[in-house]
Design a protein around this motif. Structure first.
Motif, PDB file in Angstrom:
ATOM      1  N   GLY A  45       0.925  -1.213  -0.014  1.00  0.00           N
ATOM      2  CA  GLY A  45      -0.232   0.067  -0.077  1.00  0.00           C
ATOM      3  C   GLY A  45       0.759   1.159   0.015  1.00  0.00           C
ATOM      4  O   GLY A  45       2.031   1.359   0.609  1.00  0.00           O
ATOM      5  N   GLY A  46       0.192   2.198  -0.722  1.00  0.00           N
ATOM      6  CA  GLY A  46       1.188   3.507  -0.616  1.00  0.00           C
ATOM      7  C   GLY A  46       0.528   4.586   0.121  1.00  0.00           C
ATOM      8  O   GLY A  46      -0.723   4.585   0.274  1.00  0.00           O
ATOM      9  N   THR A  47       1.299   5.638   0.460  1.00  0.00           N
ATOM     10  CA  THR A  47       0.799   6.815   1.205  1.00  0.00           C
ATOM     11  C   THR A  47       1.478   8.056   0.456  1.00  0.00           C
ATOM     12  O   THR A  47       2.565   7.980   0.054  1.00  0.00           O
ATOM     13  CB  THR A  47       1.262   6.744   2.768  1.00  0.00           C
ATOM     14  N   LEU A  48       0.840   9.121   0.146  1.00  0.00           N
ATOM     15  CA  LEU A  48       1.281  10.232  -0.334  1.00  0.00           C
ATOM     16  C   LEU A  48       1.826  11.323   0.738  1.00  0.00           C
ATOM     17  O   LEU A  48       1.192  11.232   1.936  1.00  0.00           O
ATOM     18  CB  LEU A  48       0.161  10.928  -1.109  1.00  0.00           C
ATOM     19  N   PHE A  49       2.879  11.946   0.534  1.00  0.00           N
ATOM     20  CA  PHE A  49       3.307  13.110   1.640  1.00  0.00           C
ATOM     21  C   PHE A  49       3.653  14.469   0.954  1.00  0.00           C
ATOM     22  O   PHE A  49       4.006  14.325  -0.285  1.00  0.00           O
ATOM     23  CB  PHE A  49       4.705  12.449   2.230  1.00  0.00           C
ATOM     24  N   LEU A  50       3.218  15.439   1.628  1.00  0.00           N
ATOM     25  CA  LEU A  50       3.404  16.827   1.213  1.00  0.00           C
ATOM     26  C   LEU A  50       4.987  17.023   1.766  1.00  0.00           C
ATOM     27  O   LEU A  50       5.195  16.757   3.097  1.00  0.00           O
ATOM     28  CB  LEU A  50       2.684  17.795   1.577  1.00  0.00           C
ATOM     29  N   ILE A  51       5.938  17.410   1.037  1.00  0.00           N
ATOM     30  CA  ILE A  51       7.244  17.629   1.502  1.00  0.00           C
ATOM     31  C   ILE A  51       7.494  19.192   1.173  1.00  0.00           C
ATOM     32  O   ILE A  51       7.282  19.707   0.490  1.00  0.00           O
ATOM     33  CB  ILE A  51       8.286  16.797   0.507  1.00  0.00           C
ATOM     34  N   PRO A  52       8.238  19.658   2.256  1.00  0.00           N
ATOM     35  CA  PRO A  52       8.488  21.261   2.475  1.00  0.00           C
ATOM     36  C   PRO A  52       9.302  21.543   1.327  1.00  0.00           C
ATOM     37  O   PRO A  52       9.960  20.803   0.556  1.00  0.00           O
ATOM     38  CB  PRO A  52       9.446  21.384   3.770  1.00  0.00           C
ATOM     39  N   PRO A  53       9.177  22.820   0.795  1.00  0.00           N
ATOM     40  CA  PRO A  53       9.898  23.329  -0.263  1.00  0.00           C
ATOM     41  C   PRO A  53      11.247  23.217  -0.145  1.00  0.00           C
ATOM     42  O   PRO A  53      12.081  23.215   0.740  1.00  0.00           O
ATOM     43  CB  PRO A  53       9.501  24.922  -0.147  1.00  0.00           C
ATOM     44  N   ASN A  54      11.882  22.715  -1.352  1.00  0.00           N
ATOM     45  CA  ASN A  54      13.347  22.798  -1.637  1.00  0.00           C
ATOM     46  C   ASN A  54      13.981  21.683  -0.927  1.00  0.00           C
ATOM     47  O   ASN A  54      15.171  21.606  -0.743  1.00  0.00           O
ATOM     48  CB  ASN A  54      14.052  24.069  -1.497  1.00  0.00           C
ATOM     49  N   ALA A  55      13.216  20.682  -0.537  1.00  0.00           N
ATOM     50  CA  ALA A  55      13.850  19.413   0.223  1.00  0.00           C
ATOM     51  C   ALA A  55      14.121  18.526  -0.671  1.00  0.00           C
ATOM     52  O   ALA A  55      13.538  18.127  -1.585  1.00  0.00           O
ATOM     53  CB  ALA A  55      12.904  18.858   1.323  1.00  0.00           C
ATOM     54  N   PHE A  56      15.453  17.710  -0.560  1.00  0.00           N
ATOM     55  CA  PHE A  56      15.514  16.650  -1.154  1.00  0.00           C
ATOM     56  C   PHE A  56      14.692  15.453  -0.566  1.00  0.00           C
ATOM     57  O   PHE A  56      14.393  15.243   0.515  1.00  0.00           O
ATOM     58  CB  PHE A  56      17.081  16.222  -0.814  1.00  0.00           C
ATOM     59  N   VAL A  57      14.017  14.597  -1.611  1.00  0.00           N
ATOM     60  CA  VAL A  57      12.972  13.580  -1.193  1.00  0.00           C
ATOM     61  C   VAL A  57      13.668  12.182  -1.494  1.00  0.00           C
ATOM     62  O   VAL A  57      13.581  11.254  -0.780  1.00  0.00           O
ATOM     63  CB  VAL A  57      11.747  14.034  -1.985  1.00  0.00           C
ATOM     64  N   SER A  58      14.010  11.895  -2.814  1.00  0.00           N
ATOM     65  CA  SER A  58      14.056  10.645  -3.278  1.00  0.00           C
ATOM     66  C   SER A  58      14.876   9.713  -2.576  1.00  0.00           C
ATOM     67  O   SER A  58      16.134  10.268  -2.455  1.00  0.00           O
ATOM     68  CB  SER A  58      14.597  10.701  -4.884  1.00  0.00           C
ATOM     69  N   GLY A  59      14.649   8.712  -2.084  1.00  0.00           N
ATOM     70  CA  GLY A  59      15.638   7.768  -1.382  1.00  0.00           C
ATOM     71  C   GLY A  59      15.780   7.792   0.055  1.00  0.00           C
ATOM     72  O   GLY A  59      16.248   7.244   0.766  1.00  0.00           O
TER      73      GLY A  59
END
Length: 132
Positions: A45-59
């Motif tokens: 199952g997947g969950t969506l997240f809002l990530i703050p501006p200019n933050a590195f995400v992948s991995g």
């Protein structure tokens, strides 16, 4: 404003709880109005997240990103539920209403999976740029 689309396909065999960027807003906030997914396997199952501006995400994991916010219930995007030709909708309600998700400028939306996935898992988001 312009209608924008972002997508990601999480490859089969990917680790659990790792964020995968789906969409990043530019200089203007974006109203996400559409969200679909397909793929994965039973028990995933997947969950969506809002990530703050200019933050590195992948991995990274959500806990690696201070200020990340879950925008769907954990695992609500059930694996083995849709296909590329018949995807499942994340934001729509049973009576056809679609809530808006307003993303701040330069922020991102990412997905993570609750288990290592046995099959690829794809997410696509669409929304309108807003005049701030």
């Amino acid at each position: 404003g312009r209608f924008l689309i972002g997508s990601v396909t999480v490859a089969a065999g990917s680790a659990a709880e790792i964020l995968h960027r789906v969409f990043t807003a530019g200089e203007k906030p974006v109203a996400i109005t559409q969200a679909q997914y397909y793929g994965g396997d039973t028990g995933e199952g997947g969950t969506l997240f809002l990530i703050p501006p200019n933050a590195f995400v992948s991995g990274m994991k959500p806990s690696d990103q201070p200020g990340s916010i879950a925008i769907t219930n954990g695992g609500v995007m059930s694996g083995a539920k849709g296909t590329v030709e018949f995807p499942s909708n994340v934001l729509g309600t049973i009576d056809g209403r679609f809530p808006l998700l307003i993303m701040p400028a330069f922020s991102s939306i990412a997905v993570n999976l609750n288990n290592p996935n046995a099959a690829s898992f794809s997410v696509r988001l669409g929304g309108f740029e807003l005049d701030a």
